[in-house]
Design an enzyme around this catalytic site. Structure first.
Site, mmCIF file in Angstrom:
data_model
loop_
_atom_site.group_PDB
_atom_site.id
_atom_site.type_symbol
_atom_site.label_atom_id
_atom_site.label_comp_id
_atom_site.label_asym_id
_atom_site.label_seq_id
_atom_site.Cartn_x
_atom_site.Cartn_y
_atom_site.Cartn_z
ATOM 1 N N GLU A 123 0.836 -1.195 0.000
ATOM 2 C CA GLU A 123 0.000 0.000 0.000
ATOM 3 C C GLU A 123 0.870 1.244 0.000
ATOM 4 O O GLU A 123 1.961 1.246 0.583
ATOM 5 C CB GLU A 123 -0.925 0.003 1.217
ATOM 6 C CG GLU A 123 -1.900 -1.169 1.236
ATOM 7 C CD GLU A 123 -2.843 -1.139 2.437
ATOM 8 O OE1 GLU A 123 -2.716 -0.226 3.278
ATOM 9 O OE2 GLU A 123 -3.712 -2.035 2.531
ATOM 10 N N HIS A 131 -8.032 1.198 1.987
ATOM 11 C CA HIS A 131 -7.869 0.793 3.393
ATOM 12 C C HIS A 131 -8.650 1.736 4.316
ATOM 13 O O HIS A 131 -8.120 2.306 5.260
ATOM 14 C CB HIS A 131 -6.393 0.785 3.792
ATOM 15 C CG HIS A 131 -6.117 -0.147 4.931
ATOM 16 N ND1 HIS A 131 -4.936 -0.850 5.058
ATOM 17 C CD2 HIS A 131 -6.860 -0.494 6.020
ATOM 18 C CE1 HIS A 131 -4.957 -1.580 6.162
ATOM 19 N NE2 HIS A 131 -6.117 -1.366 6.770
#
Length: 630
Positions: A490, A513
């Protein structure tokens, strides 16, 4: 022979958080239509007087003229100021009581309201030196006693000179008039008190900055001398943690540094060297290399549920407690999961995209109700079990699988195996933790077991699902719809690019997220995690720590508390108690808990002991960390 120490303490913005005349203006002018302008003018005049830009007597006269105050306003002023005593003074009453004969309040404010406030803390009226209001027949405040030394320029130096103090004099204050005492040669040191206000012109003149009374006492080796001043506790908060957490830690007296993104291993290894409290979310990895540089680190706060991004074992071996927020964002994650289930069953992601492209595609093809469908939940923990309840309430038939035996809620049914769940569920939602053994927990084998046209949700951890297998099963039509909120890799921040082979797939929801990213969840986390860290630092309690033995301790009263963290080896407790017995220290209470790595011993003792006892306790074999609480 050691000289007697005398402590000269200012009142406004030092003993209290505010300038008293500013507060009096809020009271006396509350019905005045020009109140706001008047208060601002008073504050401006106050600052000019404190910085030395205006003579004190001139600033005092001008402020009283604007106030339009009466004696009847003073009781309310006292009540309000009593609630605004500086935090570090409130927590150091032991110092005030012990040195009451040597503490003097010397203020250019007024005894009329100062004495009732400081008296509550044990400061004697005869040791309070300040101005006094003068009143007319209607008890309006019309001026001040101009014969009082403190009403004139250089009033504080002249007042101290008249006291003829035989010993070392230390001044603690925030303004230029406090510095004048040192400037006149009447004080050993001047400490600029910055807990409430920071005046740069005064800091230049000071011998030492005191962000709190704790710092002052620490440098003087007085009460709480073994307890690290809170203003020296540095907290580093990464990944845009909610401002409520920042404020909570600042209110406790900590230095707080905020970084909006995550950090790489090398960046954090450098930044962590002087940090006592570290706050992260899910992106920042706390590795053994990082912890090797953490010389001062007491606690890590994971402002999320998962802690797989932290090397918990290494933290434990270094005596660093880790806290997370196991309940604070569960509702947010569950609501997102349920919403995405409905969207994917109705094929809404594709329809929404088509609408933005100007395509009207009204059709029931590929759209289904969720009522009567089977939802399979993998991981029946805090999130999975709550999803179970909400999903059942909207008509889903819930089944679950967990490696541990869990009590079924409502009508949910446990599955005997993962294979049973995968082969019989219309919707699969995974909610497992991020431990290493869960890597690729769902891969090609598991996708093969799933029903044709399954909907798949991953709001847990990115590495628990094999992305290539997931992509292949979306493309071949095995998976009707997929939602992914977490990814194996990420971006460190919103400024970094996002890339994934899942991009552009049909009926696919990708979110950054944000499962727990609601204002409600972040506010809950911002309250919960700092509270646990502060409680640990202040009392030693480790309730809800994810790596330390959990101990809930009573508050500390009329005692000192020894916190001893050691390797879990036989006989260490006996060694600790032998040291205490050697120094004649009586134990008021003792608490011990262990895990497979450390032992955690908390001992409450009488306040009277010698420094040598602390040195001996630090030398006990297996000691990892030792600290004293007051």
């Amino acid at each position: 022979m050691e000289q007697t120490k005398y402590f000269i303490i200012d009142f406004d913005s030092t003993f209290t958080q505010v300038e008293a005349l500013d507060v009096l203006a809020e009271i006396s002018l509350k019905d005045n239509e020009n109140q706001a302008n008047a208060i601002e003018e008073i504050k401006s005049i106050t600052d000019q007087g404190m910085d030395g830009g205006m003579s004190f007597r001139e600033s005092l006269k001008r402020r009283i003229e604007i106030l339009e105050a009466n004696k009847k306003h003073l009781p309310e002023l006292v009540d309000r100021l009593s609630l605004l005593v500086s935090s570090s003074f409130k927590r150091n009453t032991e110092f005030i009581n012990k040195y009451t004969d040597q503490i003097f309040i010397v203020s250019n404010g007024f005894k009329d309201f100062i004495v009732p406030i400081v008296a509550k803390y044990g400061i004697k009226e005869k040791n309070v030196f300040a101005n006094e209001f003068s009143y007319d027949d209607s008890e309006n405040i019309v001026g001040f006693d101009e014969d009082n030394i403190l009403s004139d320029n250089n009033g504080k130096p002249n007042q101290i000179k008249s006291l003829n103090l035989n010993g070392e004099v230390f001044v603690l204050g925030d303004g230029y008039t406090d510095f004048e005492i040192k400037k006149a040669g009447l004080a050993h040191k001047f400490y600029a008190f910055t807990e409430n206000v920071r005046r740069e012109k005064i800091l230049v003149e000071a011998d030492h900055e005191a962000p709190s009374l704790d710092e002052f006492l620490f440098t003087q080796n007085l009460e709480r001398a073994h307890s690290y001043p809170k203003n020296r506790i540095k907290a580093l908060l990464l990944e845009n943690i909610h401002e409520d957490a920042v404020n909570k830690l600042k209110q406790e007296g900590y230095q707080v540094e905020v970084h909006p993104a995550g950090m790489t291993e090398d960046e954090l290894a450098e930044a962590i060297k002087d940090v006592s409290v570290l706050g992260i979310r899910s992106k920042t990895m706390i590795t053994g290399k990082v912890l090797a540089n953490a010389k001062r680190l007491l606690a890590i706060g994971a402002f999320c549920i998962g802690t797989n991004q932290i090397d918990l074992r290494s933290a434990l071996e270094k005596g660093i407690a880790v806290f997370n927020a196991p309940f604070s964002n569960t509702r947010s994650v569950v609501e997102l999961a349920l919403a995405e289930i409905i969207m994917l069953m109705r094929n809404l992601p594709d329809k929404m995209q088509q609408m933005h492209q100007g395509k009207w595609s009204k059709s029931a093809t590929g759209s289904f109700e969720i009522r009567g469908k089977s939802l399979g939940i993998i991981g029946y923990g805090k999130i999975g079990s709550q999803l179970s309840v909400l999903a059942e309430s909207v008509g889903l038939n819930v089944q679950y699988f967990d490696i541990e035996e869990k009590l079924a809620l409502g009508n949910a049914k446990p599955c005997h195996s993962l294979a049973q769940l995968l082969s019989t569920s219309d919707i699969v939602s995974i909610h497992v933790d991020g431990r290493e053994s869960n890597e690729s927990f769902i891969s090609e084998k598991e996708f093969d077991l799933m029903k044709q046209g399954v909907v798949f949700i991953n709001l847990s951890r990115g590495h628990v699902v094999d992305i290539d297998s997931l992509v292949a099963n979306v493309k071949n039509g095995k998976i009707h719809g997929v939602s992914v909120d977490v990814f194996p890799e990420e971006p460190l921040s919103n400024d970094h690019p996002f890339e994934s082979p899942l991009m552009g797939l049909k009926n696919t929801i990708l979110t950054p997220h944000v499962g727990g990213s609601t204002l409600e969840a972040q506010e809950n986390i911002a309250d919960f995690v700092p509270s646990k860290i502060i409680e640990y630092i202040n009392t030693g309690s480790t309730t809800n720590s994810v790596n330390f033995p959990n101990i809930t301790l009573p508050g500390l009263s009329q005692a000192h508390r020894f916190i001893h963290i050691h390797k879990n080896e036989p006989g260490v407790l006996a060694d600790i108690n032998n040291v205490l017995a050697k120094h004649g220290i009586n134990i008021g209470g003792q608490y011990l808990k262990t895990n497979d790595v450390i032992g955690y011993v908390i001992t409450d003792i009488d306040k009277n002991y010698k420094e040598e006892a602390i040195k001996d306790l630090k030398r006990v074999r297996g000691t990892i960390r030792f600290r004293v609480l007051y």
